[in-house]
Design an enzyme around this catalytic site. Structure first.
Site, PDB file in Angstrom:
ATOM      1  CD  GLU A 112      -2.943  -1.071   2.333  1.00 19.07           C
ATOM      2  OE1 GLU A 112      -4.052  -1.625   2.204  1.00 19.07           O
ATOM      3  OE2 GLU A 112      -2.591  -0.484   3.389  1.00 19.07           O
ATOM      4  CD  GLU A 116      -4.746  -5.586   2.484  1.00 19.06           C
ATOM      5  OE1 GLU A 116      -5.498  -4.807   3.131  1.00 19.06           O
ATOM      6  OE2 GLU A 116      -3.505  -5.597   2.616  1.00 19.06           O
TER       7      GLU A 116
END
Length: 650
Positions: free
Chosen positions: A151, A324
């Site tokens: 991320e 995710e």
């Protein structure tokens, strides 16, 4: 005769953390994951301190054993480089690795993403840990792919406002401009006596008395983005060498603005992103009214989620992964409602319909420690299946065939336009994302599949091209769009071509090099505070405009809508020249009306969908979606609340 192979279908996966639980759980968890219909497991993105507890001392036995447990259960492993969480020993030995926040304060150890991308010392250690991982596991038969880091940009970490970045920025500028005269001219530094006489005089654009020079900020954002891209490229190169034949991806973030994703995605096999629908609605959509957030509190807004799916499919113009996927409540938004029954299945189906080949749920078992104990998993803390796990178990979500998304509409998006728009919004109620997503929502509400692509990419094959907020314009980009207008209809939104490549405005006024294509010059713009509106009228329609209204002096275009009150009364608000339309006013109602007409003119078929009902098409199928709490009828099908139906196209 060679037998035909079955068509590939959606696969499911999970993010797991064997280092969080006792070893006696690993085999049982892997077997449960396989029985639930999962095919992949992603691991180790935060495990640096377990891999290397002390400098140069590696402990691999636990990871060897965990990977074997997954492999024995028939699962494939996506292994991560652990660089998002440099361990305490590294930070204490080299505190200069730490980043600085916008207020010039060091961001300390004790969380995650605590590094400056420009730090030479951290880059050295990043390369080292990536190399030893690739050497050990790069040819392991169970390891089928890699995720780099985790991320990028999360928690406002793409840019550091001190330390290594402050030291590197002047050199980046010198390489770009060559001379200080060139930099001073590009930035317009004669304004407010901001001219520089030495590269060492240049600082980062924070902690200033008042507004920052937009050109200074633009170049700092470019520098930071280039630094992220070079960091990514280093890891990718090492993994390619040490792990040939395995895929490499990165899990990007919701509405992340800290770097140019098109640049950072180069070299990846496919893009991934992390989808948290309810958290996104609360945390990343400040422009949406509270009543909409309340209506979609338990599902997330379908168009916000779909926008990110289409954005990440468009980075490389190929299918993607959701690395995710929320499967219950999150823990990091201002409010964290429990999702509605059916939401997890709906999110999975929607991801498939927008081009996801794999959906990976976060996480397997809810964390029993540290910052994420309030966050859900497929398993509860007590190891029983939670609501999301039961939804995955109860329906065969892997029956959906893979294939292309047949979008005939392109929505143009670029990060430099985003940065320039938001540094001087001029209207607090608007932002680049707010304006861009408003156009996207209008298109989705008209039943259209949409590709989100870079404005300089190949635009052939599209019937309608929409540029909601293309703020930065160059002669090359203008020529590219002029060529596209020869085969497609093109729609521009407000503030198009307001800036040149250096961040200045065109010397001959907006829209500068785009003026010939648009057949008009900008006349005035009006920033409307909440409660203040103006009215526009066309031949068949009238509506109120909020937030922004700009008018034009025509040099070849015709007026479609004009203002009928306010200081721009009588002036053009929506104009058209040939196949090119410009919408100068911000209004969802106006957008729907104009875009519906453009779709029809482009040979497409707009369908006004009810609020909260959406269509998506992929691989010869249509996914009918109901995101509301009421039963609805669509195309002769009854859809229960928060549900979907898959239909084969005729």
């Amino acid at each position: 005769m060679t037998p035909s192979l079955p068509a590939p279908h959606l696969t499911l996966a999970v993010c797991d953390y064997p280092e969080h639980v006792p070893r006696d759980r690993w085999t049982r968890y892997a077997e449960q994951q396989k029985a639930l219909g999962l095919s992949f497991v992603r691991i180790a993105e935060f495990a640096w301190s377990r891999m290397e507890p002390r400098p140069g001392e590696y402990e691999w036995a636990w990871l060897d054993e965990a990977i074997e447990a997954y492999a024995d259960a028939g699962l494939k492993v996506v292994l991560c480089t652990p660089t998002a969480t440099p361990p305490a020993w590294l930070i204490r030995a080299h505190p200069e690795i730490l980043p600085y926040d916008r207020e010039g304060r060091i961001r300390e150890f004790g969380s995650r993403r605590h590094y400056d991308f420009a730090s030479p010392i951290f880059r050295e250690h990043s390369r080292r840990i990536t190399r030893v991982l690739a050497e050990r596991y790069g040819q392991h038969p169970a390891v089928v792919g890699w995720q780099t880091d985790n991320e990028f940009g999360c928690h406002d970490t793409a840019r550091s406002y001190g330390g290594a970045s402050a030291a590197a920025f002047p050199g980046w500028l010198e390489a770009k401009y060559g001379t200080l005269d060139a930099l001073n001219e590009a930035w317009g530094n004669v304004f407010w006596s901001m001219e520089y006489g030495d590269w060492a005089q240049i600082r980062l654009p924070n902690l200033l008395v008042t507004e920052v020079n937009p050109s200074h900020l633009l170049d700092f954002y470019r520098f930071a983005s280039d630094t992220v891209a070079s960091f990514q490229a280093e890891q990718v190169a090492i993994l390619r060498l040490g792990s040939p034949g395995r895929f490499i991806t990165h899990n990007f973030m919701i509405f992340e603005t800290g770097f140019d994703h098109y640049d950072v995605a180069k070299g990846l096999d496919f893009v991934s992103w992390d989808n948290y629908p309810t958290g996104m609605l609360e945390f990343f959509s400040s422009w949406m009214p509270d009543e909409i957030k309340t209506d979609y509190a338990r599902t997330g807004h379908p168009d916000l989620i779909a926008f990110n799916h289409d954005l990440y499919r468009g980075l490389l113009k190929r299918p993607f992964w959701v690395m995710e996927q929320q499967c219950g409540q999150v823990n990091w938004a201002p409010f964290n409602p429990l999702p509605a029954p059916g939401a997890v299945q709906l999110w999975t189906a929607q991801a498939w319909a927008h081009g996801a080949d794999t959906v990976s749920y976060f996480r397997w078992r809810a964390a029993t420690m540290a910052q994420e104990v309030m966050h859900s998993g497929l398993l509860r803390h007590d190891e029983t299946l939670d609501r999301g796990g039961l939804e995955v178990e109860s329906q065969d979500l892997t029956a959906m065939p893979l294939g292309s998304v047949p979008a005939r509409v392109a929505l143009l998006h670029d990060y430099e336009s985003l940065w320039l728009y938001d540094v001087q919004k001029h209207a607090a109620s608007l932002s680049y994302w707010a304006q861009t997503v408003t156009y996207y929502r209008a298109l989705r509400g008209l039943g259209q599949d949409v590709d989100i692509v870079h404005p300089d990419s190949d635009l052939s094959g599209y019937a309608l091209i929409v540029a909601p907020a293309l703020t930065l314009m160059t002669p090359e980009r203008a020529a590219h769009l002029e060529a596209a207008a020869q085969h497609a209809r093109v729609v521009f939104g407000p503030r198009s071509a307001y800036r040149t490549v250096s961040g200045r405005t065109p010397e001959d006024g907006q829209p500068g090099v785009l003026a010939e294509l648009l057949g008009a010059k900008l006349l005035n713009f009006d920033s409307l505070r909440p409660g203040l509106s103006v009215r526009v009228e066309g031949p068949d329609h009238a509506c109120d405009v909020q937030s922004w209204a700009e008018s034009y002096r025509l040099t070849g275009a015709e007026t479609l809508y004009r203002y009928v009150d306010g200081p721009q009364s009588g002036e053009a608000a929506v104009i058209r020249k040939g196949s090119v339309t410009v919408i100068g006013a911000h209004s969802e109602e106006l957008l729907r009306a104009v875009l519906a007409g453009e779709l029809r003119a482009a040979g497409l078929s707009p369908e006004q969908l009810p609020e909260g009902v959406r269509l998506s098409r992929r691989a010869g199928h249509t996914l009918l979606q109901n995101w509301t709490s009421q039963t609805v009828n669509l195309h002769g099908r009854e859809l229960a609340p928060v549900s979907f139906a898959l239909e084969a196209q005729a």
